[in-house]
Scaffold this motif. Sequence first.
Motif, PDB file in Angstrom:
ATOM      1  N   CYS A   9       0.836  -1.088  -0.400  1.00 18.74           N
ATOM      2  CA  CYS A   9       0.113   0.132   0.137  1.00 18.74           C
ATOM      3  C   CYS A   9       0.750   0.637   0.429  1.00 18.74           C
ATOM      4  O   CYS A   9       2.230   0.985   0.114  1.00 18.74           O
ATOM      5  CB  CYS A   9      -0.925   0.112   1.287  1.00 18.74           C
TER       6      CYS A   9
ATOM      7  N   HIS B 125       0.646  -6.586   1.557  1.00 21.06           N
ATOM      8  CA  HIS B 125      -0.457  -6.819   1.968  1.00 21.06           C
ATOM      9  C   HIS B 125      -0.951  -8.438   0.963  1.00 21.06           C
ATOM     10  O   HIS B 125      -1.051  -7.844   0.087  1.00 21.06           O
ATOM     11  CB  HIS B 125      -1.821  -5.875   1.785  1.00 21.06           C
TER      12      HIS B 125
ATOM     13  N   CYS C 161      -1.164  -2.004  10.240  1.00 24.32           N
ATOM     14  CA  CYS C 161      -0.812  -1.538   8.648  1.00 24.32           C
ATOM     15  C   CYS C 161      -1.645   0.033   9.211  1.00 24.32           C
ATOM     16  O   CYS C 161      -2.883   0.357   9.712  1.00 24.32           O
ATOM     17  CB  CYS C 161      -0.594  -1.682   7.431  1.00 24.32           C
TER      18      CYS C 161
ATOM     19  N   CYS D 130      -2.909   1.775   7.279  1.00 29.63           N
ATOM     20  CA  CYS D 130      -3.724   1.807   5.815  1.00 29.63           C
ATOM     21  C   CYS D 130      -4.395   2.039   6.718  1.00 29.63           C
ATOM     22  O   CYS D 130      -6.283   2.104   5.503  1.00 29.63           O
ATOM     23  CB  CYS D 130      -2.861   1.947   5.444  1.00 29.63           C
TER      24      CYS D 130
HETATM   25 ZN   LIG Z   1      -1.368  -1.105   4.192  1.00 33.76          ZN
END
Ligand SMILES: [Zn+2]
Lengths: 431, 431
Positions: free
Chosen positions: B248, B255, B310, B312
């Motif tokens: 990402c 991922h 993560c 994100c």
């Molecule tokens: Zn991520």
Amino acid sequence: MYYQPEIETIKRSELQKLQVERLKRSIDIALHSPFYAKILGEKGITSDSISTVEDIRKLPFTTKADLREYYPFGLVATDMKNVVRLHSSSGTTGNPTVICHSQHDLDQWANRVARCMYMVGIRNTDVFQNTSGYGMFTGGLGFQYGAERLGALTVPAAAGNSLRQVKFITDFGTTAIHAIPSYATRLAEVLFECGIDPRKDTKLKTLIIGAEPHTEEQRKRIEELLGVKAYNSFGMSEMSGPGVAFECTYQNGLHLWEDCFLMEIIDPETLEPVPDGEIGELVLTTLDRDAMPLLRYRTRDLTRIIPGECPCGRTHRRIDRLKGRSDDMFIVKGVNIFPMQIEKILLQFKELGTNYLITIETIGNNDELMIDVELGELFTDDYSQLQQLTKEITHRLKDEILLTPKVKLVDRGSLPQSDGKAVRVKDLRKK
Amino acid sequence: MYYQPEIETIKRSELQKLQVERLKRSIDIALHSPFYAKILGEKGITSDSISTVEDIRKLPFTTKADLREYYPFGLVATDMKNVVRLHSSSGTTGNPTVICHSQHDLDQWANRVARCMYMVGIRNTDVFQNTSGYGMFTGGLGFQYGAERLGALTVPAAAGNSLRQVKFITDFGTTAIHAIPSYATRLAEVLFECGIDPRKDTKLKTLIIGAEPHTEEQRKRIEELLGVKAYNSFGMSEMSGPGVAFECTYQNGLHLWEDCFLMEIIDPETLEPVPDGEIGELVLTTLDRDAMPLLRYRTRDLTRIIPGECPCGRTHRRIDRLKGRSDDMFIVKGVNIFPMQIEKILLQFKELGTNYLITIETIGNNDELMIDVELGELFTDDYSQLQQLTKEITHRLKDEILLTPKVKLVDRGSLPQSDGKAVRVKDLRKK
Ligand SMILES: [Zn+2]
Ligand SMILES: [Zn+2]
């Protein structure tokens, strides 16, 4: 599943209605591109200018030079965010030509290719090996998407590596192949070299051949070598790629899909339509392309419409296999002549070799057409036999080109040899 | 549009439920193939054997050798008429490995690639140039279908011809490129040679790099050269191709899409799972492939799960970039060591060259690990400085491999040179 009788056997009158409707739509779309806004705008042409198919003649032509001048995106008629793929020519001289596709365009292209393949009997039980280059070459992705849509098991072999192609053919049980004619011949050679007789030791039954000019004799030879039926395919990247015209199982000319393309055959000199059945330049208008419609695109390819109906019942007219490029055409005594016409006749005589030379010369006040052709290896030097042969060749040529040439048989090896593209025509006339 | 928060940020407990459900379905399907009917049948395994994700450990592994033994279609779990594409490896030694896809499989594969590309900011307004080979290489058609699905303008450049790639980049306004790291570097060189500064004179902003092992330093250099963000992509033809794991925008590991693949990291010697965060061999099970599911496939690729969440918000766990092949692993004093771990550390020292040699030797009753490494071109020969450097390298290596090696700095050019794949490990132990 990919046979659509309501489209493929549509009544001509219905087809023309559909064409007018789609032509009007294509003009509406095209007007969003800088190029067509300009050239149609100058003539005040809109979709209202069209009420019959013949009205297409009000439109100006589009040429490869236009594509180059408006490189890369000057003919794109939609927001670039709707474009999902482009195909570019290699552009060895000048700018390449670039064709842009929307998702709709790719879908319709795949459907058309699936329709062609279904027409010659390819089904979801077939194993289809594509020996075309992939990437920018439209024969790669074009057949890939079409064959997947049909549900065949696709083998994206891509070009080259003949031993690997042979391994795929035997190991995967390939039943259908797409190849240019010379590569199909090469594959047959490699198969035999590997001790594999393609007629007995493989499942091959269908060959799709395109892109390269070839004669009926070459087709027959390839069919015998591989033990397949070979079908002609016509396409060009400007018209998306493969799937423009395709032979049905009668192998008597290529049905051009007139629901997607409006076809004209014109005299490349006068730009007027030629009568049905006569050779001229193929001009195509896309009827179902959204990102980048092309109106009256001069393909430079020579062909003719084959008159009459096809026994298969499809109403889309058939074109003859390509007769060369319109740039090769020459005119003698007001008659358009294409070297391919002459070559086709000469190739029918087993007594002849493959080398020939066409000369046009002004003799007195007349233009004369002379054809020198080499004899084959084992032919006689008996004078009367040679005279008889000359007479027969002349006669057959006259039937084809409507003009009586002076035919001269010469010894093998006496005409200039050339590597690659032979110079076949010498025009010695005073201009 | 290709961000699916309900899947990508799914709760781990929900994800595991989905995985169990899909694993059971995959086993049901796989049992239709000759291979799995046999090896699952022998152990009496059916979908009823699975009630938690951990139950996957009841299943036997699948290896490349199995794919070869059952070549070409022994793992296909559906009627061949449902298979619409196969990808075959080149198979330079022994039978190639063949992966078969149904229409559903191709659809899901394209969706996964679209998801990866969307994740790093590629949209339908981007121009995506794919420099991967097409045809059998899954990086070609894999990214082609994914990028089209996303609606980006795809430029199917295919491999090679750097000058043409550069022309495409500038003429079509390419914003995103897929390339292996070494080719990305090559493209940067050619751009500069053409007088084009990719940072100012092009619209490039995103690079997708995969297939070739590379270090973080190489990534940074490529990013600076091209003026792009470069994202790691992981895939393999056995798992369809690209779209298995992807970085990402945080660039902190890849991922792995756990809705489509069940991941295990095992010790390649004991075949037992390693603790989270430790390096081992990646084992993958397809959870959403119908034509040819693979259960517990030993990828031979070494990586580790990156612990923690993560930023994100995606809940699919991240794997570290590849650490080499499990076949390269060696064991010293009960510790698994991979050459890539050592190389990674050595590359961090600017004082060092790129050539090194790992030797393992029995000295007395102990196995000793020795690392000879060449100095860089301009480094000092001051003894105390060299001693200090040796100490620091040893310390950093110990941190990585949990073992203290004997490090020796040697002159540039004094270790054996090798073309291509260097022999990095010499095992001189008595067996
Ligand atoms: Zn991520
Ligand atoms: Zn027909």
